[in-house]
Design a protein around this motif. Structure first.
Motif, PDB file in Angstrom:
ATOM      1  N   TRP A  23       0.670  -0.993   0.076  1.00  0.00           N
ATOM      2  CA  TRP A  23      -0.108  -0.411   0.630  1.00  0.00           C
ATOM      3  C   TRP A  23       0.505   1.286  -0.171  1.00  0.00           C
ATOM      4  O   TRP A  23       1.055   1.961  -0.721  1.00  0.00           O
ATOM      5  N   TRP A  26       2.012   1.696  -3.597  1.00  0.00           N
ATOM      6  CA  TRP A  26       1.135   2.480  -4.204  1.00  0.00           C
ATOM      7  C   TRP A  26       0.870   3.372  -4.182  1.00  0.00           C
ATOM      8  O   TRP A  26       0.913   4.407  -5.663  1.00  0.00           O
ATOM      9  N   ALA A  27       0.959   4.339  -2.531  1.00  0.00           N
ATOM     10  CA  ALA A  27       0.689   5.264  -2.489  1.00  0.00           C
ATOM     11  C   ALA A  27       2.100   6.768  -3.698  1.00  0.00           C
ATOM     12  O   ALA A  27       1.789   7.345  -3.561  1.00  0.00           O
ATOM     13  N   GLU A  29       2.496   6.617  -6.176  1.00  0.00           N
ATOM     14  CA  GLU A  29       2.204   6.462  -7.784  1.00  0.00           C
ATOM     15  C   GLU A  29       1.890   8.598  -7.719  1.00  0.00           C
ATOM     16  O   GLU A  29       2.369   9.046  -8.819  1.00  0.00           O
ATOM     17  N   ARG A  99      -9.044   6.197 -11.512  1.00  0.00           N
ATOM     18  CA  ARG A  99      -8.231   6.888 -10.347  1.00  0.00           C
ATOM     19  C   ARG A  99      -8.909   6.428  -9.368  1.00  0.00           C
ATOM     20  O   ARG A  99      -7.949   6.484  -8.098  1.00  0.00           O
ATOM     21  N   ALA A 102      -8.063   2.115  -6.183  1.00  0.00           N
ATOM     22  CA  ALA A 102      -7.121   1.968  -4.922  1.00  0.00           C
ATOM     23  C   ALA A 102      -8.417   2.235  -3.968  1.00  0.00           C
ATOM     24  O   ALA A 102      -8.092   1.386  -3.047  1.00  0.00           O
ATOM     25  N   TRP A 103      -9.356   3.074  -4.272  1.00  0.00           N
ATOM     26  CA  TRP A 103     -10.218   3.498  -3.287  1.00  0.00           C
ATOM     27  C   TRP A 103     -11.353   2.553  -3.137  1.00  0.00           C
ATOM     28  O   TRP A 103     -11.469   1.387  -1.927  1.00  0.00           O
ATOM     29  N   ALA A 106      -9.182  -0.998  -1.891  1.00  0.00           N
ATOM     30  CA  ALA A 106      -9.068  -0.220  -0.143  1.00  0.00           C
ATOM     31  C   ALA A 106     -10.205  -1.030   0.831  1.00  0.00           C
ATOM     32  O   ALA A 106     -10.064  -1.318   1.356  1.00  0.00           O
ATOM     33  N   THR A 150      -6.930   8.765  -6.764  1.00  0.00           N
ATOM     34  CA  THR A 150      -6.575   7.890  -5.418  1.00  0.00           C
ATOM     35  C   THR A 150      -5.972   7.336  -4.057  1.00  0.00           C
ATOM     36  O   THR A 150      -5.636   7.577  -3.153  1.00  0.00           O
ATOM     37  N   SER A 151      -4.961   6.283  -4.591  1.00  0.00           N
ATOM     38  CA  SER A 151      -3.827   5.884  -4.825  1.00  0.00           C
ATOM     39  C   SER A 151      -3.178   7.025  -3.230  1.00  0.00           C
ATOM     40  O   SER A 151      -2.633   6.776  -2.293  1.00  0.00           O
ATOM     41  N   ARG A 152      -2.963   8.207  -3.799  1.00  0.00           N
ATOM     42  CA  ARG A 152      -2.678   9.216  -3.227  1.00  0.00           C
ATOM     43  C   ARG A 152      -2.369   8.909  -1.496  1.00  0.00           C
ATOM     44  O   ARG A 152      -1.489   9.370  -1.059  1.00  0.00           O
ATOM     45  N   GLY A 155      -3.605   5.456   0.335  1.00  0.00           N
ATOM     46  CA  GLY A 155      -2.682   4.052  -0.193  1.00  0.00           C
ATOM     47  C   GLY A 155      -2.052   4.812   1.186  1.00  0.00           C
ATOM     48  O   GLY A 155      -1.595   3.732   2.367  1.00  0.00           O
TER      49      GLY A 155
END
Length: 181
Positions: A23, A26-27, A29, A99, A102-103, A106, A150-152, A155
């Motif tokens: 995770w 992935w963040a 990214e 986008r 990721a959300w 999760a 959303t990974s920003r 993650g």
């Protein structure tokens, strides 16, 4: 983690360490520059936990598991969750909303901890999943205001929560069992 099964406890720490690594990766990214070093440190700690407690799992393999006699059911539930995550990502991709992947993943992961708590007999896992789900829904207003992946934000939330849970589980492991090796 609160379990009487040493192997399950060690495995959960190792797995959560690995998933914290994933995770936090992935963040990376599209992280804000000031977060990069934190994500790198968290990834490194996750990798160390995964390796160290992965070895502990091997050492304690014959100690038993709460999953004994229920591996098929556990596998079926996990398989359904993987299908759900994948199907959701496919729908998002086809709608040109990648986008949000990721959300979505999760959320599936967070909710996965509720049945996992039943399988392992450990309600701390359900609490973790509910806290993660609440945090993910709490991020929605901010995520809707931007076009960022959303990974920003997802993650770091997932990576940090899994890493903190794994580190707290390490403390419990050492206090109750002793050295993992």
């Amino acid at each position: 983690m609160l379990t009487d099964f040493t192997r399950d406890h060690a495995f959960t720490i190792a797995w959560f360490g690995l998933m914290a690594f994933v995770w936090c990766g992935w963040a990376q990214e599209d992280p804000p520059p000031r977060w990069r070093w934190c994500l790198g440190v968290a990834s490194g700690l996750g990798a160390i936990l995964a390796g160290g407690f992965g070895y502990s799992v091997a050492l304690h393999w014959d100690d038993g598991s709460a999953l004994e006699g229920r591996y098929e059911w556990f596998g079926a539930v996990v398989g359904l969750e993987v299908l759900l995550a994948g199907a959701g990502c496919l729908v998002l991709a086809r709608r040109s909303q990648s986008r949000w992947m990721a959300w979505w993943v999760a959320l599936v992961v967070a909710l996965h901890f509720i049945p996992l708590a039943f399988f392992l007999g450990d309600w701390s896992l359900a609490l973790l999943g509910l806290m993660q789900a609440a945090a993910l829904f709490g991020l929605l207003p901010r995520l809707r205001r931007t076009d960022e992946p959303t990974s920003r934000l997802v993650g770091p939330v997932m990576g940090a929560s899994l890493l903190v849970f794994a580190l707290l589980s390490c403390v419990v492991f050492v206090a109750r069992i002793g050295s993992p090796w």
